[in-house]
Design an enzyme around this catalytic site. Structure first.
Site, PDB file in Angstrom:
ATOM      1  N   ASP A 316       0.707  -1.228  -0.074  1.00  0.00           N
ATOM      2  CA  ASP A 316       0.005   0.080  -0.040  1.00  0.00           C
ATOM      3  C   ASP A 316       1.001   1.268  -0.041  1.00  0.00           C
ATOM      4  O   ASP A 316       0.479   2.193  -0.109  1.00  0.00           O
ATOM      5  CB  ASP A 316      -0.678   0.091   1.099  1.00  0.00           C
ATOM      6  CG  ASP A 316      -2.052  -1.035   1.044  1.00  0.00           C
ATOM      7  OD1 ASP A 316      -2.255  -1.286  -0.122  1.00  0.00           O
ATOM      8  OD2 ASP A 316      -2.506  -1.446   2.272  1.00  0.00           O
ATOM      9  N   LYS A 343      -5.816  -1.673  -7.419  1.00  0.00           N
ATOM     10  CA  LYS A 343      -6.010  -1.238  -6.208  1.00  0.00           C
ATOM     11  C   LYS A 343      -7.281  -0.371  -6.311  1.00  0.00           C
ATOM     12  O   LYS A 343      -7.896  -0.299  -7.300  1.00  0.00           O
ATOM     13  CB  LYS A 343      -4.797  -0.543  -5.397  1.00  0.00           C
ATOM     14  CG  LYS A 343      -3.787  -1.660  -5.036  1.00  0.00           C
ATOM     15  CD  LYS A 343      -4.047  -2.543  -3.894  1.00  0.00           C
ATOM     16  CE  LYS A 343      -3.063  -3.630  -3.773  1.00  0.00           C
ATOM     17  NZ  LYS A 343      -3.596  -4.485  -2.893  1.00  0.00           N
ATOM     18  N   ARG A 347      -2.989   2.401  -9.439  1.00  0.00           N
ATOM     19  CA  ARG A 347      -1.975   3.345  -8.759  1.00  0.00           C
ATOM     20  C   ARG A 347      -0.523   3.502  -9.637  1.00  0.00           C
ATOM     21  O   ARG A 347       0.213   4.663  -9.327  1.00  0.00           O
ATOM     22  CB  ARG A 347      -1.544   2.940  -7.398  1.00  0.00           C
ATOM     23  CG  ARG A 347      -2.765   2.873  -6.438  1.00  0.00           C
ATOM     24  CD  ARG A 347      -2.431   2.567  -5.060  1.00  0.00           C
ATOM     25  NE  ARG A 347      -3.380   2.967  -4.344  1.00  0.00           N
ATOM     26  CZ  ARG A 347      -3.907   2.296  -3.033  1.00  0.00           C
ATOM     27  NH1 ARG A 347      -2.980   1.563  -2.622  1.00  0.00           N
ATOM     28  NH2 ARG A 347      -4.881   2.607  -2.223  1.00  0.00           N
TER      29      ARG A 347
END
Ligand code: S3P
Length: 430
Positions: A316, A343, A347
């Protein structure tokens, strides 16, 4: 749609605490609800993602109190005590809620429908639907079970041994939760070990669970017992402040009470390898999870190569790692991170566009990014793409820009980090 203007400069000083860990908060609500007796949770993250989980269990008949001391008191109904909800369960933006609940609901004696916001309804669900179907689960979704809304008719399950193609704690946890209701053991193998919060907490609540080098085995048949859970600060939230303090000259920031579980602490290893000054102090254990205070001092960062088993340990954090890389000397290459494409948003595409939009030299790779650091960034506008971690990463980038940067569509920070903008201003000395 909210927006935030960030003017760069200043340094980060003092001591802060970040809100509770999102992954551990979800699991504490789920296991507390399925346990017998009461579970008290302290330090729960009250972000929108976790509130979606909380709401779902209330809708299934679990009484959950929120006393004035800020804790959560869950009156567990036992493994077989959930009731059929009379409406659709809305998981909001939360992939963890949807995927873990799909596993848990597959073995109930009732019917449920799960939906989510427009971002979640685009994310892949077959990765849990397919193995759960092999366990005997009856689950339907759009596109042959790939996309939510998902409809789940609870049924009897059999344990399986599953070899996952991706290192994903959401897949592993969905199967382990289904495994609580299955006949025979459930084994999950993954290419690299993903975060093991489910394993730790299942054991903490009394389940028979064995951790494997890259996976876990659950043997059903035991009841879960209500426990006291203290949720540490979220290392994924602390990461924004770590990078901010590293790139702003003259910073010295102590981030107290952060979860440093080795399956999550890849960000520390990556920033250390980049030359960052980070010190773990006062290491201790809290409800089965390692915790520490992290002292960060501004540092001269260097570009590095990142790949392999470091990737799931920092999955993350790549948006903010890209920011650190933009302020480092030399090139940083991130590989083996194709998962970033599925995600809350893609991203890789989002960080390439937004950091690039401020003048950074970022190239999107199929499975990562290449960032040439040390190029001065300029002001302008950056979009969050509706993704909390993109919004907060761009806020950190803006600290190192001379002109103001306006970040557009910032409501999403509420999913994981209520109070982010205030904490950023409070910890900064201009
Ligand atoms: C999470 C697992 C990770 C992570 C997500 C939270 C969890 O997703 O990206 O933010 O709580 O299990 P994957 O399992 O899809 O990698």
């Amino acid at each position: 749609m909210k927006q935030q203007m960030v003017t760069g400069g200043g340094r980060l000083r003092g001591e802060i605490r970040v809100p509770g860990d999102k992954s551990i908060s979800h699991r504490s609500i789920m296991l507390g609800s399925l346990a017998t007796g009461t579970t008290r949770v302290r330090g729960l993250l009250r972000g929108e993602d976790n509130l979606a989980t909380l709401q779902a269990f209330r809708a299934m008949g679990v009484r959950i109190e929120e006393p004035a001391d800020g804790s959560l008191l869950i009156h567990g109904v036992g493994l077989h005590g959930l009731r059929e909800p009379d409406g659709v369960l809305d998981c909001g933006n939360s992939g963890t809620t949807m995927r873990l609940m799909t596993g848990l609901l597959a073995g109930q004696r009732f019917f449920t429908v799960l939906t989510g916001d427009r971002y979640l309804r685009r994310r892949p669900m077959k990765r849990v639907v397919e193995p759960l179907t092999r366990m005997g689960g009856q689950i339907w979704g759009r596109n042959g079970g790939e996309l939510a809304p998902l409809a789940i008719r609870g049924t009897a399950l059999q344990g399986i041994s599953h070899q996952s193609q991706v290192a994903s704690a959401q897949i592993k946890s969905a199967l382990l939760l289904a495994g609580l209701y299955a006949e025979g053991e459930t084994v999950v193998h993954e290419p690299h070990l993903s975060r093991d919060h489910s394993e730790r907490m299942l054991r903490y609540f009394g389940a028979r669970l064995e951790s494997l080098a890259t996976g876990a085995r659950l043997i059903p048949g035991r009841h879960l017992e209500g426990r006291e859970v203290e949720v540490p600060g979220d290392i994924s939230s602390a990461a924004f402040f770590m990078v901010a303090a590293l790139i702003r000259p003259g910073s010295e920031l102590l981030i107290r009470h952060v979860g440093v579980n080795p399956t999550r602490s890849g960000i520390i290893d990556i920033l250390l390898a980049m030359g960052g000054s980070l010190e773990l102090q006062n290491q201790r254990e809290c409800s089965g999870e390692p915790v520490a205070d992290i002292l960060v001092r501004s540092s001269h960062l260097r570009g590095i190569e990142i790949g392999g088993d470091l990737v799931p340990r920092a999955i993350d954090e790549f948006p903010v790692i890209a920011v650190a890389a933009a302020f480092a000397e030399g090139e940083t290459v991130i590989r083996d991170a194709r998962e970033l494409r599925v995600k809350e948003t893609d991203r890789i595409a989002a960080m390439t566009a937004e950091l690039g939009g401020l003048g950074a030299q970022v190239t999107a790779l199929e499975d990562g990014m290449a960032i040439r650091g040390g190029v001065a960034l300029g002001g302008g506008t950056a979009s969050s793409h509706g993704d909390h971690r993109i919004a907060m990463s761009m806020a950190v980038a803006a600290l190192g820009v001379a002109e103001p940067v306006t970040i557009v569509d910032t409501d999403c920070t509420e999913t994981s980090f209520p109070g982010f903008w205030q904490l950023l201003e409070q910890s900064r000395e201009l």
